[in-house]
Design a protein around this motif. Structure first.
Motif, PDB file in Angstrom:
ATOM      1  N   PHE A  77       0.940  -1.283  -0.037  1.00  0.00           N
ATOM      2  CA  PHE A  77      -0.081  -0.246   0.198  1.00  0.00           C
ATOM      3  C   PHE A  77       0.576   1.194  -0.106  1.00  0.00           C
ATOM      4  N   TRP A  79       1.431   4.391   1.555  1.00  0.00           N
ATOM      5  CA  TRP A  79       0.602   4.649   3.492  1.00  0.00           C
ATOM      6  C   TRP A  79      -0.303   5.726   3.596  1.00  0.00           C
ATOM      7  N   VAL A  82      -3.415   6.185   2.654  1.00  0.00           N
ATOM      8  CA  VAL A  82      -4.645   5.387   3.588  1.00  0.00           C
ATOM      9  C   VAL A  82      -4.437   5.846   4.535  1.00  0.00           C
TER      10      VAL A  82
END
Length: 150
Positions: A77, A79, A82
């Motif tokens: 991912f 981050w 996110v």
């Protein structure tokens, strides 16, 4: 026994993250969410307890991710993105919850929890704004800084 088996695995902590602005904001978010949870738990309002515990756990997960440097190891991912989406959605969600709490309840504990949710929403909004400013999306850092200076 070989020397490799005797060695203990140690984990490096990213203490500098706790001292950074983002780390301080994350800890402040967690503190306000925990105190709001306590206020809602004391006054027995289960629907708001779930909201605060859920967001507390997500924020704790992201804090531990940075503290234990898993964000550098788990590259599946992006981050920062996110974290940006979590902060944005949490800010909006907590604003809605706190406005509902502040307009429908008259018990002092619930009202204090609602105010703390509003403070936490503000902290999430600040974090979202700073993350948005720092996201580069495949630009070199120099390009992003030069465009910001124009």
């Amino acid at each position: 026994m070989s020397d490799n088996q005797d060695e203990t695995q140690t984990m490096d902590l990213n203490i500098t993250f706790l001292r950074s602005r983002r780390g301080i904001v994350k800890v402040a978010e967690m503190v306000t969410l925990f105190v709001a949870f306590v206020c809602f738990a004391v006054t027995s309002v289960p629907e708001y307890i779930v909201v605060t515990v859920f967001e507390f756990l997500i924020t704790l997960f992201l804090l531990l991710l940075h503290l234990l440097k898993f964000n550098k190891k788990l590259t599946l991912f992006f981050w920062p993105l996110v974290d940006f989406f979590n902060s944005t959605f949490a800010a909006v969600y907590l604003i809605v919850v706190s406005l509902i709490v502040l307009t429908t309840h008259t018990v002092a504990g619930v009202l204090i929890g609602g105010v703390l949710c509003l403070i936490s929403a503000t902290l999430h909004g600040v974090e979202s704004y700073t993350l948005f400013k720092n996201l580069t999306f495949n630009k070199r850092r120099n390009e992003g800084q030069n465009q910001a200076n124009r």
